[in-house]
Scaffold this active site. Structure first.
Site, PDB file in Angstrom:
ATOM      1  N   GLU A   1      25.302  22.859 113.619  1.00 16.18           N
ATOM      2  CA  GLU A   1      24.970  22.577 114.824  1.00 16.18           C
ATOM      3  C   GLU A   1      24.230  21.636 115.264  1.00 16.18           C
ATOM      4  O   GLU A   1      22.985  22.018 114.610  1.00 16.18           O
ATOM      5  CB  GLU A   1      25.412  23.720 115.640  1.00 16.18           C
ATOM      6  CG  GLU A   1      26.810  24.336 115.782  1.00 16.18           C
ATOM      7  CD  GLU A   1      27.617  23.491 116.679  1.00 16.18           C
ATOM      8  OE1 GLU A   1      27.506  22.417 117.303  1.00 16.18           O
ATOM      9  OE2 GLU A   1      29.068  23.471 116.439  1.00 16.18           O
ATOM     10  N   CYS A   2      24.331  20.713 115.975  1.00 14.82           N
ATOM     11  CA  CYS A   2      22.953  20.052 116.419  1.00 14.82           C
ATOM     12  C   CYS A   2      22.260  20.451 117.492  1.00 14.82           C
ATOM     13  O   CYS A   2      21.203  20.154 118.032  1.00 14.82           O
ATOM     14  CB  CYS A   2      23.459  18.604 116.688  1.00 14.82           C
ATOM     15  SG  CYS A   2      24.555  18.335 117.934  1.00 14.82           S
ATOM     16  N   GLY A   3      23.114  21.515 118.123  1.00 16.36           N
ATOM     17  CA  GLY A   3      22.452  22.199 119.304  1.00 16.36           C
ATOM     18  C   GLY A   3      23.178  22.177 120.746  1.00 16.36           C
ATOM     19  O   GLY A   3      22.889  22.681 121.526  1.00 16.36           O
TER      20      GLY A   3
END
Length: 223
Positions: free
Chosen positions: A207-209
């Site tokens: 996940e990139c956030g």
């Protein structure tokens, strides 16, 4: 804060589970009272959710973080879709250019550098995204999240409360398979983009956030 309680979100998911993605978008935009947005990064299959959203609200703001590391094909795809769908594109750029960031911090972090990837994501993706969400201030955020994309997203649903941005997050193609996405593109003669690369992820299962709890805390620590 989302006006929907957990019980209301559960009821919405139950009611929408058998509806078409277009009906889910109609429902979502009806809840927004003029404050819906759709986000995109122009990755594969993004044309589906952009087409759905603009069918219901042609001028819906399209939040795009252009971190500057996209490949040429992705920028060309973005411009093609902008013209084809008459997108109300709202691009948000990082406060650092890619050249500036690379000179100070080095190139894109490698997959084994988790802290480096989180800092990269915070600087080049999360900060401009958070800025965009503050300025556009949506009550409903339409996304292209799908259950099959990675393990974290398997725990979400069509409708959820997003704690990072205090909005109702609606993912109309959440239960669509790749084959169903392909069929939608073919039916509506929409282009796809396979050269996409997200440097904030480095791996499709990361996940990139934006859709993970740590993303809401990452920006301040990376300044």
């Amino acid at each position: 804060m989302s006006a929907f309680s957990p019980d209301q979100i559960a009821a919405a998911n139950a009611a929408l589970r058998t509806q078409s993605p277009l009906d889910v978008v109609r429902w979502a935009i009806a809840q927004a009272h003029g404050r819906a947005i759709v986000s995109t990064n122009f990755r594969p299959y993004e044309a589906v959710v952009l087409h759905l959203a603009t069918q219901v609200q042609p001028d819906i703001p399209v939040l795009w973080v252009d971190h500057g590391y996209n490949r040429a094909a992705t920028y060309q795809h973005a411009e093609a879709l902008r013209a084809r769908l008459k997108l109300n594109l709202q691009p948000y750029l990082p406060r650092l250019t890619p050249a500036h960031r690379d000179a100070i911090y080095g190139g894109i972090p490698t997959l084994d550098d988790e802290e480096g990837l989180k800092k990269f994501s915070a600087q080049m993706k999360l900060e401009p995204f958070q800025r965009g969400m503050r300025e556009l201030a949506p009550t409903v955020w339409i996304t292209a999240l799908r259950q099959v994309q990675n393990p974290h997203r398997a725990g979400l649903d069509l409708v959820s409360h997003d704690a990072n941005f205090n909005s109702l997050k609606v993912s109309p193609v959440f239960y669509f398979s790749d084959a169903e996405m392909e069929a939608y593109l073919a039916e509506h003669q929409l282009p796809n983009e396979w050269d996409y690369f997200d440097p904030a992820k480095a791996d499709e299962k990361r996940e990139c956030g934006l859709h993970a709890a740590w993303g809401g805390r990452a920006v301040a620590s990376a300044q």
